[in-house]
Write a protein that holds these residues in place. Structure first.
Motif, PDB file in Angstrom:
ATOM      1  N   THR A 211      42.960  69.070  20.863  1.00  0.00           N
ATOM      2  CA  THR A 211      41.558  69.203  20.447  1.00  0.00           C
ATOM      3  C   THR A 211      40.615  68.248  21.177  1.00  0.00           C
ATOM      4  O   THR A 211      39.492  68.009  20.726  1.00  0.00           O
ATOM      5  CB  THR A 211      41.433  68.994  18.926  1.00  0.00           C
ATOM      6  OG1 THR A 211      42.097  67.778  18.554  1.00  0.00           O
ATOM      7  CG2 THR A 211      42.058  70.148  18.167  1.00  0.00           C
ATOM      8  N   GLY A 212      41.073  67.684  22.288  1.00  0.00           N
ATOM      9  CA  GLY A 212      40.192  66.846  23.110  1.00  0.00           C
ATOM     10  C   GLY A 212      39.924  65.477  22.548  1.00  0.00           C
ATOM     11  O   GLY A 212      38.829  64.921  22.746  1.00  0.00           O
ATOM     12  N   LEU A 213      40.907  64.898  21.872  1.00  0.00           N
ATOM     13  CA  LEU A 213      40.721  63.589  21.252  1.00  0.00           C
ATOM     14  C   LEU A 213      41.195  62.469  22.172  1.00  0.00           C
ATOM     15  O   LEU A 213      42.008  62.671  23.065  1.00  0.00           O
ATOM     16  CB  LEU A 213      41.484  63.515  19.931  1.00  0.00           C
ATOM     17  CG  LEU A 213      41.239  64.648  18.932  1.00  0.00           C
ATOM     18  CD1 LEU A 213      41.930  64.345  17.617  1.00  0.00           C
ATOM     19  CD2 LEU A 213      39.750  64.897  18.729  1.00  0.00           C
ATOM     20  N   SER A 214      40.680  61.269  21.912  1.00  0.00           N
ATOM     21  CA  SER A 214      41.062  60.083  22.683  1.00  0.00           C
ATOM     22  C   SER A 214      41.614  59.022  21.729  1.00  0.00           C
ATOM     23  O   SER A 214      41.720  59.231  20.513  1.00  0.00           O
ATOM     24  CB  SER A 214      39.839  59.527  23.424  1.00  0.00           C
ATOM     25  OG  SER A 214      38.936  58.916  22.520  1.00  0.00           O
ATOM     26  N   ASN A 215      41.932  57.860  22.294  1.00  0.00           N
ATOM     27  CA  ASN A 215      42.406  56.749  21.464  1.00  0.00           C
ATOM     28  C   ASN A 215      41.400  56.358  20.384  1.00  0.00           C
ATOM     29  O   ASN A 215      41.780  55.826  19.332  1.00  0.00           O
ATOM     30  CB  ASN A 215      42.697  55.525  22.348  1.00  0.00           C
ATOM     31  CG  ASN A 215      43.956  55.703  23.168  1.00  0.00           C
ATOM     32  OD1 ASN A 215      44.841  56.478  22.809  1.00  0.00           O
ATOM     33  ND2 ASN A 215      44.045  54.989  24.287  1.00  0.00           N
ATOM     34  N   ALA A 218      42.236  58.259  17.350  1.00  0.00           N
ATOM     35  CA  ALA A 218      43.488  57.765  16.784  1.00  0.00           C
ATOM     36  C   ALA A 218      43.275  56.446  16.045  1.00  0.00           C
ATOM     37  O   ALA A 218      43.853  56.224  14.968  1.00  0.00           O
ATOM     38  CB  ALA A 218      44.530  57.606  17.882  1.00  0.00           C
ATOM     39  N   GLN A 219      42.433  55.576  16.585  1.00  0.00           N
ATOM     40  CA  GLN A 219      42.161  54.301  15.925  1.00  0.00           C
ATOM     41  C   GLN A 219      41.482  54.517  14.582  1.00  0.00           C
ATOM     42  O   GLN A 219      41.762  53.814  13.596  1.00  0.00           O
ATOM     43  CB  GLN A 219      41.268  53.426  16.824  1.00  0.00           C
ATOM     44  CG  GLN A 219      41.956  52.878  18.059  1.00  0.00           C
ATOM     45  CD  GLN A 219      42.908  51.716  17.743  1.00  0.00           C
ATOM     46  OE1 GLN A 219      43.058  51.289  16.597  1.00  0.00           O
ATOM     47  NE2 GLN A 219      43.570  51.209  18.771  1.00  0.00           N
ATOM     48  N   VAL A 220      40.581  55.485  14.530  1.00  0.00           N
ATOM     49  CA  VAL A 220      39.893  55.778  13.266  1.00  0.00           C
ATOM     50  C   VAL A 220      40.890  56.283  12.230  1.00  0.00           C
ATOM     51  O   VAL A 220      40.894  55.834  11.076  1.00  0.00           O
ATOM     52  CB  VAL A 220      38.772  56.813  13.497  1.00  0.00           C
ATOM     53  CG1 VAL A 220      38.196  57.268  12.153  1.00  0.00           C
ATOM     54  CG2 VAL A 220      37.667  56.236  14.368  1.00  0.00           C
ATOM     55  N   ILE A 242      45.907  60.479  23.895  1.00  0.00           N
ATOM     56  CA  ILE A 242      46.123  59.409  22.923  1.00  0.00           C
ATOM     57  C   ILE A 242      47.406  58.670  23.256  1.00  0.00           C
ATOM     58  O   ILE A 242      48.437  59.280  23.535  1.00  0.00           O
ATOM     59  CB  ILE A 242      46.197  59.980  21.493  1.00  0.00           C
ATOM     60  CG1 ILE A 242      44.836  60.581  21.094  1.00  0.00           C
ATOM     61  CG2 ILE A 242      46.592  58.901  20.493  1.00  0.00           C
ATOM     62  CD1 ILE A 242      44.862  61.282  19.753  1.00  0.00           C
ATOM     63  N   ASN A 243      47.330  57.350  23.211  1.00  0.00           N
ATOM     64  CA  ASN A 243      48.493  56.501  23.478  1.00  0.00           C
ATOM     65  C   ASN A 243      49.633  56.851  22.529  1.00  0.00           C
ATOM     66  O   ASN A 243      49.440  56.880  21.310  1.00  0.00           O
ATOM     67  CB  ASN A 243      48.065  55.033  23.279  1.00  0.00           C
ATOM     68  CG  ASN A 243      49.133  54.065  23.715  1.00  0.00           C
ATOM     69  OD1 ASN A 243      50.296  54.210  23.343  1.00  0.00           O
ATOM     70  ND2 ASN A 243      48.745  53.059  24.485  1.00  0.00           N
ATOM     71  N   ILE A 250      50.699  55.737  13.479  1.00  0.00           N
ATOM     72  CA  ILE A 250      50.170  56.607  12.431  1.00  0.00           C
ATOM     73  C   ILE A 250      51.301  57.355  11.741  1.00  0.00           C
ATOM     74  O   ILE A 250      51.367  57.428  10.510  1.00  0.00           O
ATOM     75  CB  ILE A 250      49.143  57.602  13.021  1.00  0.00           C
ATOM     76  CG1 ILE A 250      47.915  56.848  13.556  1.00  0.00           C
ATOM     77  CG2 ILE A 250      48.728  58.629  11.978  1.00  0.00           C
ATOM     78  CD1 ILE A 250      46.969  57.704  14.367  1.00  0.00           C
ATOM     79  N   SER A 251      52.210  57.895  12.552  1.00  0.00           N
ATOM     80  CA  SER A 251      53.338  58.643  12.005  1.00  0.00           C
ATOM     81  C   SER A 251      54.191  57.774  11.088  1.00  0.00           C
ATOM     82  O   SER A 251      54.619  58.207  10.006  1.00  0.00           O
ATOM     83  CB  SER A 251      54.190  59.200  13.145  1.00  0.00           C
ATOM     84  OG  SER A 251      55.298  59.911  12.657  1.00  0.00           O
TER      85      SER A 251
END
Length: 288
Positions: A211-215, A218-220, A242-243, A250-251
């Motif tokens: 979906t075009g996400l970045s780090n 992920a931080q949020v 995402i790193n 998160i997992s």
């Protein structure tokens, strides 16, 4: 005899086969009907819809991959759903519904007494369709609504539409599973969805693959699951920039929360997630 299933994929269905399907529906001997990717005449599609109308046993209907190919077929399906009282899960993934199709289906979908799972992935939907779908996610304390919603690969929906959905999810009293994979959401929409996750008292699964996400996103999400109590058990972030370490953090946190749940809650969660079409990032004409 307990109701069984009819599952046919990618075949041209003859009139005789349609007759058998319709008779089984009328005899209430079918719990699951899947004619995914099949070719049938408009007349035969109408016959199937009449069978759906008369069935009291049908719980899951799969018309994925272009079976509902015209507005006339959409009207037949809407008429069937207005009378049917048994369907719980409806798959329309890969049907060229457009917003006009959702307008046609809206009353039947939103007033159906048992429908809890709806797959509208890759249906060429826009903001008007999403506005109607949000009406199927009533606010907490209102009537029951959808528990699982799939909107994969509907790239015509704008930021305004996704923002409306995030608000609806935040206040939905029922939604447990939300699949938004392969939509060009970006970090801004992901931030809104993170707020929805923090607000929702029911959302357990969120699929944001591709979906075009970045780090940044992920931080949020990491902050949300680390510092706020949520019901979230699974967050899919694959195929994003995402790193991997962030994804793993998160997992791990979500897994810890799942271990804290009692067994009854886990059983309820797993039972609420039916099989769905998983979108892949290829042109519309060859999906499936």
């Amino acid at each position: 005899m307990l109701p069984g299933s009819i599952q046919i994929t990618g075949e041209a269905l003859s009139g005789a086969e349609i007759k058998d399907i319709c008779e089984s529906l009328k005899e209430n001997s079918v719990r699951l009907l899947s004619i995914r990717g099949c070719q049938l005449s408009d007349r035969d599609f109408g016959r199937v819809c009449r069978g759906v109308t008369e069935s009291h046993s049908l719980a899951q209907l799969n018309l994925n991959l272009g079976v509902v190919s015209t507005i006339n077929r959409t009207k037949h399906l809407a008429d069937a759903l207005k009378t049917n009282r048994s369907i719980q899960t409806l798959f329309l993934h890969g049907s060229p519904l457009l917003d006009a199709g959702l307008v046609t289906l809206n009353t039947a979908l939103s007033t159906h007494p048992l429908l809890v799972s709806l797959d509208l992935g890759d249906c060429m939907l826009g903001d008007e369709a999403l506005r109607l779908i949000c009406g199927m996610l009533p606010p907490d304390g209102a009537k029951s609504g959808l528990r699982e919603l799939t909107l994969s690969a509907n790239p015509s929906i704008t930021t305004k539409g996704w923002a409306r959905l995030a608000i609806a999810v935040a206040h939905s009293s029922q939604l447990r599973v939300l699949n938004l994979d392969y939509n060009p959401l970006g970090d801004q929409i992901a931030g809104m969805l993170a707020v929805a996750v923090a607000s929702s008292r029911t959302l357990e699964v969120l699929d944001l693959e591709g979906t075009g996400l970045s780090n940044q996103s992920a931080q949020v999400f990491l902050d949300v699951v680390e510092n706020y109590p949520t019901c979230l058990r699974m967050l899919v972030l694959a195929e994003n920039a995402i790193n991997p370490e962030l994804q793993q953090q998160i997992s791990d946190l979500l897994s810890e929360g799942e271990e804290d749940d009692d067994k009854e809650s886990e059983a309820r969660c797993s039972a609420s997630i039916p099989t769905r079409e998983k979108t892949t990032w290829v042109p519309h004409s060859s999906k499936g």
